[in-house]
Enzyme design. Structure first.
Site, PDB file in Angstrom:
ATOM      1  N   SER A   1      58.667   0.672  64.386  1.00 53.37           N
ATOM      2  CA  SER A   1      57.800   0.704  65.393  1.00 53.37           C
ATOM      3  C   SER A   1      55.935   0.792  65.016  1.00 53.37           C
ATOM      4  CB  SER A   1      57.170   1.797  66.813  1.00 53.37           C
ATOM      5  OG  SER A   1      58.522   1.429  67.818  1.00 53.37           O
TER       6      SER A   1
ATOM      7  N   LYS B   1      53.709  -2.264  65.638  1.00 52.80           N
ATOM      8  CA  LYS B   1      52.831  -1.942  66.690  1.00 52.80           C
ATOM      9  C   LYS B   1      51.179  -2.608  66.534  1.00 52.80           C
ATOM     10  CE  LYS B   1      56.009  -0.606  70.850  1.00 52.80           C
ATOM     11  NZ  LYS B   1      57.133  -0.341  69.202  1.00 52.80           N
TER      12      LYS B   1
ATOM     13  N   SER C   1      55.174   3.993  72.547  1.00 52.20           N
ATOM     14  CA  SER C   1      55.545   3.264  71.857  1.00 52.20           C
ATOM     15  C   SER C   1      56.884   1.534  72.572  1.00 52.20           C
ATOM     16  CB  SER C   1      56.290   3.804  70.576  1.00 52.20           C
ATOM     17  OG  SER C   1      56.769   2.945  69.529  1.00 52.20           O
TER      18      SER C   1
END
Length: 374
Positions: A82, A85, A137
């Site tokens: 993640s 991101k 997330s």
């Protein structure tokens, strides 16, 4: 009078004396400095060594100057989880009106992994979706933002174009969420580049700094909290993003500011609980900044370029890899006059030219295998 034929053995001997017909391409400089090519620890002399970490790769850098203070396997390519991101947010914040209202599709709502809990019955502002992306997330929020941006292919093209602009050349985005996918990669060096660029964007900095926020529900609101534990316990912590999958293991990129200076720490492939180690790395960065010779630097972004078909192609797993600089031009430039003449003769008889290309192809395949093994 007939032409006298030169024996092949004599021609081979002449080439051996004159040098190779096909010279090796010149070495490509390592982005950020040659010391960062090392897979081992690279640290400045004359100061205390950086604290130990179980991470396979890390970078400690000064955000203001761009100096890399210490690193380990800085350009090693790994699954980013993640932390990717951060690139999604940096790519889409300038493109999407934060007040734009979005109703997510069932595809977005049903994304696997971490989620904020989107509903197809609720309309969300883009601003809310960015909060869900960077605080909790949310993989569902990542897909909803991609849909708001014109679709998955467009968003991945934007992300890969932004990575190229930042010179984050170890990074290939295949998903907007960071969910594992073949061909997706980043590096601790690239995560530091992305974080540095993000911190220069006020909206990005606002999102990653939020500890909590109210989030719309089908009926009312509920509270969401930031997964970055250091926002509550490390003095001056700004953000940015942590991640985890069973294949990527733990990853983190974050920054803290003290006395007007900001230190960035990025780690990849950590097997367990890394928060205390990140704190130690940040402390070392603040203590070492300005007192030691840097081991490298975070390069500056390139001027913005329009998205090309070549960049957009990286969004699909079946796409061919980007072309490298023409190696024949580099090889020709490295040859001497003698080697050019002899090389031409060899190509004429069709023997050594084929041998040269065979050896060159072997070297290329070996280099590609080494890159994939990182």
């Amino acid at each position: 009078m007939g032409m006298k034929l030169v024996p092949v053995a004599a021609l081979l001997a002449a080439v051996a004396l004159a040098g190779p017909a096909f010279a090796e391409p010149p070495a490509v400089p390592v982005l950020g400095g040659d010391q960062l090519a090392s897979k081992g620890l690279v640290a400045p002399a004359g100061v205390k060594a950086p604290p130990k970490t179980k991470a396979t790769s890390f970078v400690i850098a000064d955000a203001g100057t761009g100096q890399v203070l210490a690193a380990k396997n800085a350009h090693g390519r790994f699954l980013p989880a993640s932390t990717l991101k951060a690139l999604t947010a940096l790519s889409l914040i300038p493109k999407l009106d934060k007040n734009l209202k979005v109703r997510p599709s069932r595809t977005a709502v049903n994304q696997e992994g971490s989620a904020v809990g989107l509903s197809v019955k609720t309309t969300y502002k883009v601003d809310d979706l960015f909060k869900a992306l960077m605080l909790t997330s949310g993989n569902d929020a990542a897909m909803a933002l991609a849909e708001a941006n014109g679709g998955l292919a467009t968003t991945l093209a934007d992300m890969n174009a932004e990575a190229k602009r930042l010179q984050a050349n170890d990074t290939v985005a295949k998903t907007p969420s960071g969910l594992d996918k073949p061909g997706q990669s980043s590096s601790a060096y690239d995560l530091a580049l992305i974080a540095r660029a993000g911190l220069a964007n006020p909206e990005f900095r606002r999102y990653v700094s939020l500890k909590s926020s109210r989030f719309p529900a089908p009926k009312g609101y509920y509270e969401i909290g930031n997964h970055n534990k250091l926002l509550w316990r490390y003095k001056g912590m700004v953000g940015v993003k942590n991640g985890w999958t069973s294949k990527a293991l733990g990853s983190f990129v974050g920054a803290a500011t003290r006395d007007g200076h900001t230190i960035i720490v990025a780690i990849m492939r950590h097997e367990g609980y890394f928060w205390e180690e990140v704190e130690d790395l940040l402390n070392w960065g603040f203590a070492t900044r300005g007192k030691a010779t840097p081991v490298g630097r975070l390069v500056d972004p390139l001027p913005a370029q329009p998205v090309t078909a070549e960049v957009a192609a990286t969004a699909t797993p079946s796409a061919a890899p980007p072309r490298s600089a023409p190696v024949l031009d580099a090889a020709a430039a490295a040859q001497t006059g003698t080697s050019r003449a002899v090389g031409s003769a060899v190509v004429g008889v069709g023997l050594l030219g084929g041998l040269g290309w065979l050896l060159y192809g072997i070297r290329r395949r070996r280099a590609r295998r080494q890159a994939l093994d990182q």
